[in-house]
Design a protein around this motif. Structure first.
Motif, PDB file in Angstrom:
ATOM      1  N   PHE A 175      45.981  38.863  36.954  1.00 19.02           N
ATOM      2  CA  PHE A 175      44.825  39.449  37.641  1.00 19.02           C
ATOM      3  C   PHE A 175      44.968  39.458  39.154  1.00 19.02           C
ATOM      4  N   SER A 176      46.201  39.504  39.642  1.00 19.14           N
ATOM      5  CA  SER A 176      46.405  39.523  41.097  1.00 19.14           C
ATOM      6  C   SER A 176      45.855  40.798  41.728  1.00 19.14           C
ATOM      7  N   THR A 177      45.710  41.870  40.939  1.00 12.94           N
ATOM      8  CA  THR A 177      45.138  43.114  41.461  1.00 12.94           C
ATOM      9  C   THR A 177      43.739  42.872  42.019  1.00 12.94           C
ATOM     10  N   TRP A 178      43.007  41.956  41.397  1.00  6.20           N
ATOM     11  CA  TRP A 178      41.643  41.647  41.860  1.00  6.20           C
ATOM     12  C   TRP A 178      41.648  41.159  43.301  1.00  6.20           C
ATOM     13  N   GLU A 179      42.741  40.569  43.739  1.00 11.61           N
ATOM     14  CA  GLU A 179      42.800  39.989  45.079  1.00 11.61           C
ATOM     15  C   GLU A 179      42.841  41.035  46.193  1.00 11.61           C
ATOM     16  N   ARG A 180      43.089  42.291  45.845  1.00  9.62           N
ATOM     17  CA  ARG A 180      43.052  43.352  46.857  1.00  9.62           C
ATOM     18  C   ARG A 180      41.609  43.608  47.268  1.00  9.62           C
ATOM     19  N   SER A 181      41.352  43.646  48.560  1.00  9.41           N
ATOM     20  CA  SER A 181      39.985  43.820  49.048  1.00  9.41           C
ATOM     21  C   SER A 181      39.374  45.153  48.610  1.00  9.41           C
ATOM     22  N   SER A 182      40.227  46.138  48.342  1.00  8.95           N
ATOM     23  CA  SER A 182      39.730  47.461  47.952  1.00  8.95           C
ATOM     24  C   SER A 182      39.438  47.555  46.455  1.00  8.95           C
ATOM     25  N   ILE A 210      44.539  36.335  49.132  1.00 13.67           N
ATOM     26  CA  ILE A 210      43.463  36.898  49.953  1.00 13.67           C
ATOM     27  C   ILE A 210      43.539  36.324  51.367  1.00 13.67           C
ATOM     28  N   LYS A 211      43.599  37.194  52.351  1.00 10.78           N
ATOM     29  CA  LYS A 211      43.732  36.775  53.739  1.00 10.78           C
ATOM     30  C   LYS A 211      42.421  36.834  54.518  1.00 10.78           C
ATOM     31  N   SER A 212      41.552  37.762  54.170  1.00 11.51           N
ATOM     32  CA  SER A 212      40.275  37.895  54.864  1.00 11.51           C
ATOM     33  C   SER A 212      39.163  37.270  54.029  1.00 11.51           C
ATOM     34  N   MET A 213      38.346  36.434  54.661  1.00  8.60           N
ATOM     35  CA  MET A 213      37.252  35.771  53.952  1.00  8.60           C
ATOM     36  C   MET A 213      35.992  36.632  53.880  1.00  8.60           C
ATOM     37  N   LYS A 214      36.058  37.840  54.451  1.00 13.79           N
ATOM     38  CA  LYS A 214      34.900  38.730  54.412  1.00 13.79           C
ATOM     39  C   LYS A 214      34.555  39.069  52.963  1.00 13.79           C
ATOM     40  N   ASP A 219      32.317  37.984  46.193  1.00 11.30           N
ATOM     41  CA  ASP A 219      33.209  38.579  45.190  1.00 11.30           C
ATOM     42  C   ASP A 219      33.693  37.533  44.184  1.00 11.30           C
ATOM     43  N   TYR A 220      34.029  36.354  44.685  1.00  7.84           N
ATOM     44  CA  TYR A 220      34.534  35.286  43.800  1.00  7.84           C
ATOM     45  C   TYR A 220      33.425  34.809  42.868  1.00  7.84           C
ATOM     46  N   GLU A 221      32.231  34.668  43.409  1.00  3.37           N
ATOM     47  CA  GLU A 221      31.097  34.228  42.592  1.00  3.37           C
ATOM     48  C   GLU A 221      30.767  35.258  41.518  1.00  3.37           C
ATOM     49  N   ILE A 222      30.815  36.542  41.883  1.00  4.80           N
ATOM     50  CA  ILE A 222      30.561  37.600  40.903  1.00  4.80           C
ATOM     51  C   ILE A 222      31.605  37.555  39.797  1.00  4.80           C
ATOM     52  N   LEU A 223      32.877  37.376  40.165  1.00  2.16           N
ATOM     53  CA  LEU A 223      33.952  37.274  39.177  1.00  2.16           C
ATOM     54  C   LEU A 223      33.687  36.143  38.195  1.00  2.16           C
ATOM     55  N   VAL A 224      33.395  34.967  38.724  1.00  2.01           N
ATOM     56  CA  VAL A 224      33.187  33.794  37.868  1.00  2.01           C
ATOM     57  C   VAL A 224      31.962  33.970  36.977  1.00  2.01           C
ATOM     58  N   GLN A 225      30.873  34.454  37.537  1.00  2.00           N
ATOM     59  CA  GLN A 225      29.657  34.640  36.743  1.00  2.00           C
ATOM     60  C   GLN A 225      29.827  35.738  35.700  1.00  2.00           C
ATOM     61  N   TYR A 226      30.589  36.761  36.033  1.00  5.36           N
ATOM     62  CA  TYR A 226      30.863  37.843  35.085  1.00  5.36           C
ATOM     63  C   TYR A 226      31.570  37.286  33.851  1.00  5.36           C
ATOM     64  N   ILE A 227      32.529  36.421  34.089  1.00  3.01           N
ATOM     65  CA  ILE A 227      33.270  35.806  32.989  1.00  3.01           C
ATOM     66  C   ILE A 227      32.377  34.835  32.224  1.00  3.01           C
ATOM     67  N   GLN A 228      31.621  34.024  32.947  1.00  2.00           N
ATOM     68  CA  GLN A 228      30.704  33.071  32.315  1.00  2.00           C
ATOM     69  C   GLN A 228      29.731  33.770  31.366  1.00  2.00           C
ATOM     70  N   LYS A 229      29.103  34.828  31.843  1.00  2.00           N
ATOM     71  CA  LYS A 229      28.099  35.533  31.043  1.00  2.00           C
ATOM     72  C   LYS A 229      28.723  36.255  29.869  1.00  2.00           C
ATOM     73  N   MET A 245      44.625  28.293  53.269  1.00  2.00           N
ATOM     74  CA  MET A 245      43.994  29.339  54.061  1.00  2.00           C
ATOM     75  C   MET A 245      42.632  28.805  54.460  1.00  2.00           C
ATOM     76  N   SER A 246      42.371  28.703  55.730  1.00  5.47           N
ATOM     77  CA  SER A 246      41.142  28.096  56.213  1.00  5.47           C
ATOM     78  C   SER A 246      39.900  28.708  55.559  1.00  5.47           C
ATOM     79  N   GLY A 247      39.108  27.869  54.934  1.00  8.44           N
ATOM     80  CA  GLY A 247      37.844  28.302  54.349  1.00  8.44           C
ATOM     81  C   GLY A 247      37.918  28.771  52.905  1.00  8.44           C
ATOM     82  N   ARG A 248      39.092  29.190  52.454  1.00 11.22           N
ATOM     83  CA  ARG A 248      39.188  29.789  51.118  1.00 11.22           C
ATOM     84  C   ARG A 248      38.952  28.759  50.011  1.00 11.22           C
TER      85      ARG A 248
END
Length: 330
Positions: A175-182, A210-214, A219-229, A245-248
């Motif tokens: 699932f590395s494709t998910w890591e693309r910001s686009s 992932i390099k940008s924390m924007k 996005d990460y929370e949506i991913l996890v909750q999507y799987i959870q539900k 990576m600072s903050g990640r």
């Protein structure tokens, strides 16, 4: 009486597996062949289709792509709405888990469907640390830099699960494709088919690329909750960052805390050369030959020792829950 005895024996086995520290080696128990899935960007959320087929949503939310996407991944899927043409609507009463895989016991005897209740089903979703396909600089289809398939964290986790569960069935999603910001949430519908299976365990290991924390936390929370539900009965475990990576890492941990999930903190082995592959590391390949790592991107990946560290953390998290179940029931 026979059913009660079987249940007690199984719980006792769980307790013994937790109390004693054992080396996770292949015990000869049956493990179904893993299905390896690489999501395709052809099957992503289609906002135009979603608005056209859901006029009530379009009338209320408008036709902005991001707004409609967020509606689908947080609400629409569970309302039976579909993300693109010809997609199958989510329906809890008609899931693929009703079609259990054919498995055999260690003697090769086919186990009938009504005997498959004890199959432990695990799903691993991750980037190249979890699974990387064969390419010019990597020679197998398993966790990158592990010296052989059985040495990556997925296979070591499965071996550990075998100590408790006689039958283990597992799937791996690259699932590395998910890591693309686009891409991010747009690709989540690709998981719908695999998430139709009633997994007991889902391990999520993504984020290192992932390099940008924007928007990362959302996005990460949506991913996890999507799987959870999608798999509400599964134990979901999040794996921390191997590359700093600072903050990640703190964001991933905060999501785990907020959602009450186990978090495998691997910061103790991060930036530690004894846990990193390195140039010249010997690894086996699908071609049966031994190769030496000569690509810097491969060389920074976790080695066998690091893979074992990750697997041990996952197994301990599973076993902690098993102990709690036993305590609660007795």
């Amino acid at each position: 009486m026979k059913g009660i005895t079987r249940r007690i024996l199984r719980q006792l086995a769980l307790f013994i597996a937790v109390v004693f520290v054992v080396e996770c080696v292949n015990s000869g128990h049956n493990v179904a062949n893993a299905a390896i899935i690489v999501p395709q960007t052809d099957y992503m959320f289609d906002a135009e289709y979603y608005a056209r087929t859901n006029p009530d949503i379009a009338a209320f939310y408008g036709t902005d792509f991001d707004v409609l996407l967020k509606h689908y991944v947080t609400k629409g899927k569970w309302e039976g709405r579909t993300p693109y043409a010809n997609a199958v609507a989510f329906n809890p009463s008609n899931l693929a888990n009703n079609e259990l895989p054919q498995v055999t016991d260690p003697t090769g005897t086919l186990i009938q469907p009504n005997q498959t209740d004890d199959i432990y089903k695990a799903l691993f979703i991750g980037n190249s640390i979890t699974i990387h396909p064969l390419c010019s600089y990597w020679w197998g289809s398993w966790g990158m830099a592990a010296s052989s398939p059985e040495k990556d964290y997925v296979h070591q986790t499965v071996s550990g699960l075998q100590m408790t569960y006689p039958l283990v069935d597992y799937d791996v999603v690259g699932f590395s494709t998910w890591e693309r910001s686009s891409v991010r949430s747009k690709i989540l519908p690709n998981l719908d088919t695999i998430l139709a299976k009633d997994y007991d365990l889902v391990v999520i290991q993504v984020g290192e690329n992932i390099k940008s924390m924007k928007n990362f936390k959302e996005d990460y929370e949506i991913l996890v909750q999507y799987i959870q539900k999608s798999v509400p009965t599964a134990k979901v475990i999040l794996v921390g960052d191997f590359w700093r990576m600072s903050g990640r890492d703190s964001i991933k941990k905060s999501v785990a805390d907020e959602l009450g999930l186990d978090y495998i903190d691997i910061s103790a082995i991060r930036n530690n050369s004894s846990y990193t592959s390195g140039i010249g590391q010997r690894v086996s390949g699908n071609d049966g030959r031994i190769h030496r790592v000569n690509d810097s991107a491969v060389a920074i990946h976790p080695n066998d020792k690091a893979m074992s560290y990750i697997a041990d953390g996952i197994i301990q998290a599973v076993n902690r829950e098993n102990i709690q179940i036993i305590v609660d029931e007795y």
